[in-house]
Scaffold this active site. Sequence first.
Site, PDB file in Angstrom:
ATOM      1  N   ARG A  33      34.693  24.263   8.946  1.00 63.00           N
ATOM      2  CA  ARG A  33      35.575  24.153   7.774  1.00 63.00           C
ATOM      3  C   ARG A  33      34.861  23.522   6.578  1.00 63.00           C
ATOM      4  O   ARG A  33      35.115  23.894   5.431  1.00 63.00           O
ATOM      5  CB  ARG A  33      36.838  23.353   8.140  1.00 63.00           C
ATOM      6  CG  ARG A  33      37.796  24.169   9.041  1.00 63.00           C
ATOM      7  CD  ARG A  33      38.738  23.242   9.785  1.00 63.00           C
ATOM      8  NE  ARG A  33      39.780  23.936  10.531  1.00 63.00           N
ATOM      9  CZ  ARG A  33      39.605  24.504  11.731  1.00 63.00           C
ATOM     10  NH1 ARG A  33      38.398  24.508  12.300  1.00 63.00           N
ATOM     11  NH2 ARG A  33      40.615  25.085  12.344  1.00 63.00           N
ATOM     12  N   ARG A 129      37.014  39.704  22.389  1.00 61.67           N
ATOM     13  CA  ARG A 129      38.168  38.823  22.141  1.00 61.67           C
ATOM     14  C   ARG A 129      39.155  39.454  21.143  1.00 61.67           C
ATOM     15  O   ARG A 129      38.771  40.235  20.279  1.00 61.67           O
ATOM     16  CB  ARG A 129      37.670  37.458  21.649  1.00 61.67           C
ATOM     17  CG  ARG A 129      36.837  36.770  22.711  1.00 61.67           C
ATOM     18  CD  ARG A 129      36.311  35.438  22.271  1.00 61.67           C
ATOM     19  NE  ARG A 129      37.377  34.458  22.049  1.00 61.67           N
ATOM     20  CZ  ARG A 129      37.174  33.248  21.560  1.00 61.67           C
ATOM     21  NH1 ARG A 129      35.946  32.868  21.219  1.00 61.67           N
ATOM     22  NH2 ARG A 129      38.173  32.419  21.391  1.00 61.67           N
ATOM     23  N   ASP A 326      40.547  23.277  24.524  1.00 58.53           N
ATOM     24  CA  ASP A 326      39.150  23.491  24.931  1.00 58.53           C
ATOM     25  C   ASP A 326      38.729  22.611  26.111  1.00 58.53           C
ATOM     26  O   ASP A 326      37.600  22.727  26.595  1.00 58.53           O
ATOM     27  CB  ASP A 326      38.209  23.219  23.754  1.00 58.53           C
ATOM     28  CG  ASP A 326      38.364  24.281  22.661  1.00 58.53           C
ATOM     29  OD1 ASP A 326      38.794  25.412  22.976  1.00 58.53           O
ATOM     30  OD2 ASP A 326      38.070  23.966  21.492  1.00 58.53           O
ATOM     31  N   LYS A 353      39.577  33.008  25.623  1.00 65.24           N
ATOM     32  CA  LYS A 353      38.562  32.176  24.958  1.00 65.24           C
ATOM     33  C   LYS A 353      37.201  32.867  25.117  1.00 65.24           C
ATOM     34  O   LYS A 353      37.133  34.055  25.364  1.00 65.24           O
ATOM     35  CB  LYS A 353      38.576  30.764  25.552  1.00 65.24           C
ATOM     36  CG  LYS A 353      39.856  30.000  25.222  1.00 65.24           C
ATOM     37  CD  LYS A 353      39.932  29.694  23.751  1.00 65.24           C
ATOM     38  CE  LYS A 353      41.203  29.019  23.345  1.00 65.24           C
ATOM     39  NZ  LYS A 353      41.344  28.927  21.898  1.00 65.24           N
ATOM     40  N   ARG A 400      31.333  26.145  27.408  1.00 64.47           N
ATOM     41  CA  ARG A 400      32.103  25.082  28.078  1.00 64.47           C
ATOM     42  C   ARG A 400      32.155  25.285  29.598  1.00 64.47           C
ATOM     43  O   ARG A 400      32.248  24.317  30.360  1.00 64.47           O
ATOM     44  CB  ARG A 400      33.509  24.972  27.492  1.00 64.47           C
ATOM     45  CG  ARG A 400      33.477  24.561  26.027  1.00 64.47           C
ATOM     46  CD  ARG A 400      34.784  24.025  25.508  1.00 64.47           C
ATOM     47  NE  ARG A 400      34.827  24.135  24.054  1.00 64.47           N
ATOM     48  CZ  ARG A 400      34.238  23.282  23.211  1.00 64.47           C
ATOM     49  NH1 ARG A 400      33.578  22.242  23.662  1.00 64.47           N
ATOM     50  NH2 ARG A 400      34.313  23.473  21.911  1.00 64.47           N
TER      51      ARG A 400
HETATM   52  C1  S3P Z   1      39.572  26.004  16.961  1.00 69.81           C
HETATM   53  C2  S3P Z   1      40.776  26.323  17.491  1.00 69.81           C
HETATM   54  C3  S3P Z   1      41.003  26.599  18.924  1.00 69.81           C
HETATM   55  C4  S3P Z   1      39.797  26.205  19.789  1.00 69.81           C
HETATM   56  C5  S3P Z   1      38.497  26.546  19.156  1.00 69.81           C
HETATM   57  C6  S3P Z   1      38.359  25.873  17.802  1.00 69.81           C
HETATM   58  C7  S3P Z   1      39.473  25.751  15.508  1.00 69.81           C
HETATM   59  O1  S3P Z   1      41.264  27.978  19.084  1.00 69.81           O
HETATM   60  O2  S3P Z   1      39.881  26.822  21.055  1.00 69.81           O
HETATM   61  O3  S3P Z   1      37.409  26.128  19.978  1.00 69.81           O
HETATM   62  O4  S3P Z   1      38.456  25.186  15.050  1.00 69.81           O
HETATM   63  O5  S3P Z   1      40.423  26.114  14.794  1.00 69.81           O
HETATM   64  P1  S3P Z   1      42.774  28.544  18.905  1.00 69.81           P
HETATM   65  O6  S3P Z   1      43.288  27.921  17.692  1.00 69.81           O
HETATM   66  O7  S3P Z   1      42.664  30.017  18.760  1.00 69.81           O
HETATM   67  O8  S3P Z   1      43.484  28.119  20.146  1.00 69.81           O
END
Ligand code: S3P
Length: 443
Positions: A33, A129, A326, A353, A400
């Site tokens: 981000r 995915r 996660d 995932k 992971r």
């Molecule tokens: C993340 C959101 C999660 C997580 C991923 C990182 C993020 O996924 O599993 O490792 O940075 O917004 P989801 O929001 O699709 O569950």
Amino acid sequence: MSHAAQPLPMTSRRSAPLQGEALVPGDKSISHRALILGALSVGETRITGLLEGQDVLDTAKAMAAFGAQVERRGPGDWSVHGVGVGGFSEPAGVIDCGNSGTGVRLIMGAMATTPITATFTGDASLCRRPMARVTDPLAGFGARITAREGGRLPITIEGAAEPLPLTYRTPVPSAQIKSAILLAGLNAPGETVVIESEPTRDHSERMLAGFGAQIQAETTPDGHVIRLTGRPELRAQPVAVPRDPSSAAFPVAAALIVPGSQIRVPGVSRNPTRDGLYVTLLDMGADISFENIREEGGEPVADLVVRHGPLKGVEVPAERAASMIDEFPILSVIAAFAEGPTVMNGVAELRVKESDRIDAMARGLEANGVTVDETRDSMTVHGMGRVPGGGTAATHLDHRIAMSFLVLGLATESPVGIDDGGPIATSFPDFLPLMRGLGAELG
Ligand code: S3P
């Protein structure tokens, strides 16, 4: 870059008590981000503590391809000169997000309301995915999407020339869907609204507010509602990335299961939307203390002190799943050393995932002598206080899963193997030296 190297088999074995300090890397979600918001801002965003894992490096490269000036100044120290909201230029080549669902979904959102065309791809795991969960709402802003069968990558997006703001209820709790919509909403005039059934990680909201966007969130009887006003001028900000609680979970787990261990993990984010694993571990009777609680980079942060001790199985409620999404692979490893069953409810999202994490954990634990029951959306690990080991786990290009099984082997009776440790570099490039520094025998 897509992970195409030769598989890298690894092994871990029963280790002497772990001791010392584990300096885990910067938070992956915040790192992605910071680069994306820096690229959408006017001025220089200086980022410290950036995770230099492959997932984040792929996002940095993508931001440069969309026209931002992205420079590495030193370890974890990056500078982004942004182009402003709506300022992305059309990339010359295909955007390859490697293994990163967060990278590709957020970047698709960030460009979908700018009148340029971009094609996205990734590695074999990412190309399997589901992406329609993001491209469907982006089409609602007016973007035109061409995807492979089943809404998979590679995907081409023609950004909307005259975007409309969107009100959208997410079909599953997902910070990636929410964030893709908010990033698209930045360049749509008027108010974009996301409604989620359970609150998911809120880094996008905190950081958008920090960069100067007008954004509010409230919990209503209808769900968790986030409202963003479009077309702000985002102002470049310094970002100090806190350490990743999801990466911290691996040395924490190792210290909990290796007898006699005591370790310290400083500066870990304790954002309540990421805290589910730690709530669950305390329920299981884990000896963890949170010291020196403070705020860093807009996030609550603490130093964790973790000691080995007896653990009991617990039931994890479905409402907690989003706050530890996660961490279920590593929780299932810890649960194998607890007394009694640990039941994980509401975890269907684990099936989409980096791998089908319920299947990958169940098969790998069974190969090491642990009994696991699964349904479509739950997993139960029958802890017996001890784990035979001796098996090899298939990791399916999932960092992971790889780290979870290497941690398992540190306390099993016989060594544990994994078929490929290469993907660990996507999120935790220094995992091996960090764990060895604590006394773990793995490699
Ligand atoms: C993340 C959101 C999660 C997580 C991923 C990182 C993020 O996924 O599993 O490792 O940075 O917004 P989801 O929001 O699709 O569950």
